[in-house]
Design an enzyme around this catalytic site. Structure first.
Site, short mmCIF file in Angstrom:
data_model
loop_
_atom_site.label_atom_id
_atom_site.label_comp_id
_atom_site.label_asym_id
_atom_site.label_seq_id
_atom_site.Cartn_x
_atom_site.Cartn_y
_atom_site.Cartn_z
N LYS A 112 18.42 75.48 13.02
CA LYS A 112 19.01 74.25 13.54
C LYS A 112 20.53 74.21 13.36
O LYS A 112 21.23 73.49 14.06
CB LYS A 112 18.34 73.04 12.93
CG LYS A 112 16.88 72.91 13.43
CD LYS A 112 16.15 71.71 12.88
CE LYS A 112 14.81 71.54 13.56
NZ LYS A 112 13.79 72.50 13.08
C1 LIG Z 1 12.59 72.78 13.75
C2 LIG Z 1 11.91 74.03 13.31
C3 LIG Z 1 10.95 74.67 14.12
C4 LIG Z 1 10.48 74.10 15.44
O1 LIG Z 1 11.48 74.16 16.42
P1 LIG Z 1 11.34 73.34 17.80
O2 LIG Z 1 12.60 73.60 18.52
O3 LIG Z 1 11.15 71.91 17.42
O4 LIG Z 1 10.16 73.88 18.50
C5 LIG Z 1 10.42 75.87 13.67
N1 LIG Z 1 10.77 76.39 12.46
C6 LIG Z 1 11.67 75.80 11.67
C7 LIG Z 1 11.99 76.42 10.36
C8 LIG Z 1 12.28 74.60 12.05
O5 LIG Z 1 13.17 74.01 11.23
#
Ligand SMILES: *Cc1c(COP(=O)(O)O)cnc(C)c1O
Length: 466
Positions: A112
Site C-alpha cells: 500500500k
Molecule cells: C490490502 C492488502 C491486500 C489486498 O489488496 P486489495 O488491493 O484490497 O485486493 C493483500 N495483502 C496485503 C498485505 C494487503 O495489505
C-alpha cells in the site's frame, strides 16, 4: 483525462476532483473515460529506466495537466526514494520461471506504500494550488492506516484521522500507526470492531455537516482512483525486468478489495502482454465463488491468518463489472442494488468473458501455512501469509511453464510473525533495520467510545484550523 462513474449518473470529473473525492455522488466509483494505450515499441523503449522514470511514463496520461511534467517527475523521485531498496520493487526467484515481486520495501512494509506515498504528495500539491484543506478520515484493520499516515505525515494541507478497533489490531500494526509524530496525525482507537469504525467513516462521508463547512473529507481507501493508478506501474516494471514486452507474463495477486488485481487488468488493457491473471483469495472467497460459478453472494466474514484480505465484499470489483457490462452504469447500479439484498448472477456470456480474463483460487489457513513452510524449506525464503496465498494459487492455476509466473509479494513477513510461527518455521522474521526500534518508540492515540457523535466532535475539535 476525464473520469466517469461506474453507476452512470454522477458528473464526469477531471483528475484533481477525482483525487479529492471518495465515492461518486451516485454511489459509484470513478474510472478513466478511456485508457492510454502503449505500443510494444514504446514499452520496449522503457527498458533500463529507473522505477520513478517508468512510473512517470505510465501515469502521466492519467494525471495530465493537473501536475506539470517537471513537478510530477520530481514528486515521483521523492516518492520512490523512501523505499529501502534501490530497485524499489525487487524480484526474487522461487523456482524455474517463478518469481515473487517484493512490494514491501516501503516505510510500512506492505504494497500500500506504493500508492499512499504518492497520494499524500499529490493531495498536498493540488491543495496548495487550490488553497484548500482536507480531512482524511479512514478506518483500518491493519495495513491501510499505517500506509496512509506515513504517506500524509508531511502534508501541510491535510489532517488525518484513522480509526482502528481498540485492542483488535496486532501490536506491530498499531505501533506503525501510533508512533508516527506529527500535529496533523490523529489515531482514534474505537471501543468496537472494524465494522463499527467503517460505518462511522461511511456515515461521516454521507453527512459532513460536523465540519461546519470549513473543510471537507477525502478518502484513502482503494475507492480512490489515484491508488489504482499507482499500482499499474509495477506490472510494467516486472515485465520489463524479465524480458517483456517481447514475452508475455503471468501474475498471481493476493486479493481482498480487488484493487491490486484490477490494476493488473488495466496494465494489460494498456498494452502490456499479460497472458494470465490469477485472483488469489483466502477463505473469504466471494470472488473465487463468482469466478467458478457465476454467483455473487456474501457469506459471513471469517477471520484468517491473512487479515488484510478478510473482507466480505470487494468494493473495486464494481470497476470490473462496469467493463463487463459494456460500461452501462445503470446496469451496474441495478446489479449492485440487487446484490445488497441477496445472491446475483450476470448474463452467461459476460461471465464467460470474465473467466477468460481471470483465473482464481481460494486458499485456506492450512494451505497458507504449508506454503510458508514449503518455500522456507526449499529456498530459506520467508513469505508472509498473504504472499503465500498468492504463491499457492499461482502453482495451482499455472497454465504454461514457459511463461514467467510472478506473485505479488504484498507484505513483509515481519508484519505477521504469528502466521509464520504457526506454519512451523522456527526462525522469527526480524523487523528491517529502519524499524528495529519500533517497540521503543512513543505511542500516541485516543480511545473513544463506539459512538459517532463523539468521534465527529473529536475530529471537529482537533483538525488544524478548527
Ligand atoms: C490490502 C492488502 C491486500 C489486498 O489488496 P486489495 O488491493 O484490497 O485486493 C493483500 N495483502 C496485503 C498485505 C494487503 O495489505
Amino acid at each position: 483525462m476525464r473520469y466517469i462513474s461506474t453507476r452512470g449518473e454522477a458528473p464526469a470529473l477531471g483528475f484533481e476532483d477525482v483525487l479529492l473525492t471518495g465515492l461518486a455522488t451516485d454511489g459509484g466509483l470513478y474510472v478513466p473515460e478511456s485508457l492510454p494505450h502503449f505500443s510494444l515499441e514504446e514499452i520496449r523503449s522503457w527498458r533500463g529506466l529507473s522505477y520513478s522514470e517508468l512510473a512517470f511514463n505510465v501515469m502521466h496520461p492519467f494525471v495530465d495537466d493537473a501536475v506539470p511534467a517537471d513537478d510530477f517527475r520530481k514528486m515521483l523521485d521523492e516518492t520512490y526514494s523512501v523505499f529501502a531498496h534501490q530497485a524499489v520493487a525487487p524480484l526474487v526467484q522461487l523456482d524455474t520461471n517463478e518469481w515473487v515481486m517484493e512490494l514491501f520495501r516501503g516505510p510500512t512494509l506492505a504494497f500500500k506504500d506504493f500508492a499512499l506515498q504518492l497520494l499524500g504528495r499529490l493531495l498536498d500539491y493540488v491543495l496548495e494550488k487550490r488553497k484548500q484543506h482536507v480531512v482524511i478520515m479512514g478506518a483500518t484493520s491493519g495495513d491501510t492506516g499505517s500506509a496512509a499516515i506515513e504517506g500524509c505525515r508531511k502534508c501541510e494541507h491535510v489532517d488525518i484521522f484513522i480509526l482502528h478497533p481498540y485492542q483488535r489490531v496486532s501490536e506491530v500494526q498499531r505501533r506503525q500507526m501510533t508512533t508516527v509524530q506529527g500535529d496533523n496525525i490523529h489515531n482514534i482507537a474505537v471501543r468496537g470492531n472494524f465494522d463499527d469504525c467503517q460505518r462511522m467513516v461511511k456515515e461521516s462521508f454521507g453527512n459532513q455537516s460536523f465540519l461546519g463547512g470549513k473543510t471537507q473529507l477525502a478518502a484513502v481507501n482503494s475507492i480512490n482512483w489515484a491508488r489504482i493508478m499507482a499500482q499499474i506501474v509495477y506490472y510494467f516494471h516486472a515485465s520489463l525486468a524479465l524480458g517483456g514486452p517481447d514475452r508475455s507474463m503471468a501474475f498471481s495477486v493476493p486479493t481482498g478489495n480487488f484493487g491490486d488485481i484490477f490494476a493488473g487488468y488495466l496494465a494489460k488493457k494498456m498494452g502490456l502482454p499479460i497472458s494470465q491473471l490469477v485472483i488469489a483469495t483466502n477463505r473469504n472467497d466471494i470472488l473465487h465463488r463468482f469466478m467458478s460459478g457465476n454467483k455473487y453472494e456474501q457469506h459471513q466474514l471469517e477471520h484468517t491468518l491473512s487479515p488484510s484480505m478478510d473482507i466480505m465484499v470487494s468494493s473495486n470489483f464494481e470497476r470490473l463489472l462496469f467493463d463487463l457490462h459494456g460500461r452501462d452504469g445503470l446496469a451496474v447500479k441495478t446489479l449492485l442494488e440487487n446484490a445488497a439484498k441477496g445472491p446475483v448472477s450476470i448474463e452467461d456470456y459476460r461471465w464467460k468473458h470474465a473467466r477468460k480474463l481471470f483465473d482464481s483460487d481460494a486458499v485456506d489457513d492450512k494451505a497458507t501455512c504449508d506454503t510458508i513452510r514449503e518455500i522456507y524449506e526449499q529456498n530459506e525464503y520467508l513469505l508472509d501469509p498473504h504472499t503465500a496465498i498468492g504463491v499457492r494459487a499461482a502453482r495451482n492455476c499455472r497454465r504454461d511453464q514457459a511463461v514467467p509466473m510472478i506473485t505479488l509479494g504484498t507484505a513483509h513477513p515481519a508484519k505477521f510473525p504469528d502466521a509464520v510461527a504457526e506454519s512451523g518455521v522456527i526462525v522469527k522474521p526480524p523487523l528491517p533495520a529502519h524499524m528495529a526500534d519500533l517497540f521503543e518508540r512513543e505511542e500516541r492515540y485516543t480511545v473513544l467510545d463506539n459512538n459517532i457523535a463523539g468521534v465527529q466532535e473529536f475530529i471537529a475539535k482537533h483538525w488544524k484550523n478548527a
